[in-house]
Scaffold this active site. Structure first.
Site, PDB file in Angstrom:
ATOM      1  N   CYS A 111       3.011   1.561 -10.433  1.00  0.00           N
ATOM      2  CA  CYS A 111       3.290   0.177 -10.497  1.00  0.00           C
ATOM      3  C   CYS A 111       4.087  -0.402 -11.642  1.00  0.00           C
ATOM      4  O   CYS A 111       4.285  -1.431 -11.429  1.00  0.00           O
ATOM      5  CB  CYS A 111       1.875  -0.328 -10.288  1.00  0.00           C
ATOM      6  SG  CYS A 111       0.931   0.312  -8.755  1.00  0.00           S
ATOM      7  N   HIS A 160       1.244  -7.888  -4.671  1.00  0.00           N
ATOM      8  CA  HIS A 160       1.754  -6.966  -5.456  1.00  0.00           C
ATOM      9  C   HIS A 160       2.466  -6.085  -4.778  1.00  0.00           C
ATOM     10  O   HIS A 160       2.146  -4.651  -4.363  1.00  0.00           O
ATOM     11  CB  HIS A 160       0.444  -6.166  -6.157  1.00  0.00           C
ATOM     12  CG  HIS A 160       0.642  -5.095  -6.874  1.00  0.00           C
ATOM     13  ND1 HIS A 160       1.931  -4.830  -7.831  1.00  0.00           N
ATOM     14  CD2 HIS A 160      -0.023  -3.971  -7.447  1.00  0.00           C
ATOM     15  CE1 HIS A 160       1.497  -3.724  -8.220  1.00  0.00           C
ATOM     16  NE2 HIS A 160       0.448  -3.150  -8.074  1.00  0.00           N
TER      17      HIS A 160
END
Lengths: 376, 376
Positions: free
Chosen positions: B83, B324
């Site tokens: 991420c 996200h």
């Protein structure tokens, strides 16, 4: 200046006893030991890998490599540009050192491919191609077979001509104990091997391989200097290309690399080129300026690129016979060049090698990296 | 100096009508248009993406982005650090510009996640963790739940305290039309939401999101300057960590970034921090030095980090409420900071914002990137 101060390659092959993690550790520790550098001095780790997420469920290899090698806290990432991931990683290390962002970079190229079925691996590799190519049912060998067909038509080459790439690279691999297939092959073996995607037969194709290679690059004098590092891209899909008998990305990267290094193709003493398929090596020696366009297959057959020839190509055995763990290949090419320039290549040593070139391709030519190294 | 001259974010959400390719094109063209730069001037393209190989069968996104955007030949690659891929891409662009390897870099963060089942996505995301964590049956929310448990024990926090992270970030998202969930939530809604991995409930978790963000970075004066770009790593696996109530990689990257920029936490006017789970934002505001260790949850509840508070955090809505799309997140944070520093954030604009910080984390903290930007 930027020197390669450490270099290491694991055995390439079907490594049933070594995991991805094992390969990272063996290659990383190997390169660090070869460089005789303290781990405390490593300030950047770059991992080149294409398929670990898909085939092994493991991404985030930069941090993982740091954990495994006891390099806690060190900046790290993974780079992916299909089979050119390794060449890109070397380029990123050059850039980081030039920018002053790092002084000593550990680059690890690694791929663990054999734990899956051939079907899964073939599907995974097509992730380097484009959506329309996948939807058309093409495989990677199919893409290169299309290029071979166009090349055959244009330059009057044949299947027999392709065979000499495999014969040469297997002969070189027979002198390289790290190679996946360290044995020579005969013309008849190559021609009688199964057809995979006409006109390409089994021996026109690089294999599925586990393996890793690593180098340490430093901002220091001495050793083996990287005097050019260039990358270029082309469309991912063949249908968008101007020509199918050359890789434009290779030509562009090579042009920039020769200019950066201030050398010409005639100055190159040895090269590792991206022979994922036999036709790819033929196009590569042409696109890199080692011979005229359309003459590659004749020069290969004539022995120009043999050990002992005017410009030995793929002394490691190339992707064909040394093996092609995709993320590792671009780094392994650098390891081979460094080994040669150091005079440590034993039976396959090129005499008086001063300047070497490494050429790494991603996909069917959408990415190319060209590095030129010089012995100091 | 290094300026962000163009910035663009697509709508974040479940984008059933947009493919990965569409998101690359919309964000890339958007950033180029915002920068008012000719495509001919772009000399490097970096794509941040984690899961496209696994979830979409497409790797090699650097070359693909060049093909889709008409940037034929331009050097390009994909970077992956779970991420934190986006933050690493920004760092690579800074390095390339500093090295003189590029003058104008296009960075695209992109992720297309919703085309798969939740099970497939959860499995794919665990590729950011380690082998032993996968074998233990842990999910990502499970990893952060373990950290939350330790934090609760040590600092006497509770589920109620976590809820204020979601409430704040949803309030901010309600002012951001690009957010996946542009609406406020009440305390009761958060507390009554399903438990995912105790003590973390649904509203403690960032969602699964499609989206892209892109920036153009140039070696030029004017606009918004990047005054610090630092990354650090920690072990991939929690079991190797010294502490579970802080992310060492965040602390290390922040320390280096404050030193590089010559500023302290008190100088930061706004920040985007990595709130993949509510506990992550609490640790982040502490690890970044915005408040004392163990005080984060109290300060969030007290409104310190609200729009109008002393240091507004996650004005975009954060990962929690803006969404996200993992590879895009680190780039989106830069887009939000730039939008704020330009005074273009409309209803969620921070008054007199001069210095902003972006904090991007990979995995459960194995990679962290910290960027500090200043309005000129």
């Amino acid at each position: 200046m930027i020197a390669v101060s450490g270099a290491y390659q694991t055995k390439f092959g079907e490594l049933w006893d070594q995991s991805l993690e094992d390969l990272i550790v063996e290659s990383g520790e190997g390169a660090l030991a070869d460089a005789k550098i303290s781990k405390k001095k490593i300030d950047l780790v770059i991992v080149a890998n294409m398929l670990s997420g898909k085939l092994g469920g493991q991404e985030h290899l930069g941090s993982l490599a740091c954990q495994l090698l006891g390099l806690n806290g060190v900046p790290a990432w993974r780079v992916e540009a299909a089979c050119a991931s390794g060449g890109i990683a070397i380029n990123q290390a050059v850039t980081a050192i030039k920018a002053g962002a790092a002084k000593n970079v550990l680059i690890i190229g690694v791929e663990k491919m054999t734990d899956r079925t051939n079907g899964e691996i073939a599907t995974a590799l097509m992730a380097a191609a484009g959506e329309r190519e996948r939807q058309s049912g093409l495989t990677f060998v199919g893409l290169y077979a299309l290029m071979a067909r166009v090349y055959f038509d244009k330059f009057k080459a044949s299947k027999d001509d392709l065979a000499y790439v495999a014969i040469k690279n297997h002969r070189h691999a027979s002198l390289n104990p790290k190679a996946q297939y360290p044995f020579p092959v005969e013309l008849e073996t190559v021609l009688k091997s199964s057809c995979v995607a006409s006109p390409l037969h089994l021996f026109d194709c690089s294999p599925i391989t586990d393996g890793a290679a690593a180098v340490v690059m430093s901002s220091e004098e001495g050793g083996t200097e990287i005097i050019a590092s260039q990358i270029a891209t082309d469309s991912v899909e063949l249908t968008e290309r101007d020509s199918l008998t050359e890789l434009k990305a290779t030509k562009l990267a090579a042009l920039k690399a020769y200019a950066e290094a201030g050398v010409s193709p005639e100055d190159i003493d040895l090269a590792e080129v991206h022979d994922c398929f036999s036709i790819a090596e033929i196009m590569a020696v042409e696109d890199l300026g080692f011979c005229d366009k359309g003459a590659g297959f004749k020069k290969i057959k004539a022995g120009d690129f043999d050990l002992g020839g005017r410009l030995p190509v793929n002394l490691s055995g190339g992707l064909k016979a040394c093996g092609h763990p995709v993320g590792a290949t671009g780094v392994k090419q650098i390891v081979e060049i460094v080994t040669q320039l150091r005079g440590q290549a034993d039976q396959r040593q090129v005499k008086n090698a001063k300047i070497g070139l490494a050429h790494n391709v991603g996909g069917s030519g959408a990415t190319a990296a060209v590095h030129i190294l010089r012995k100091l």
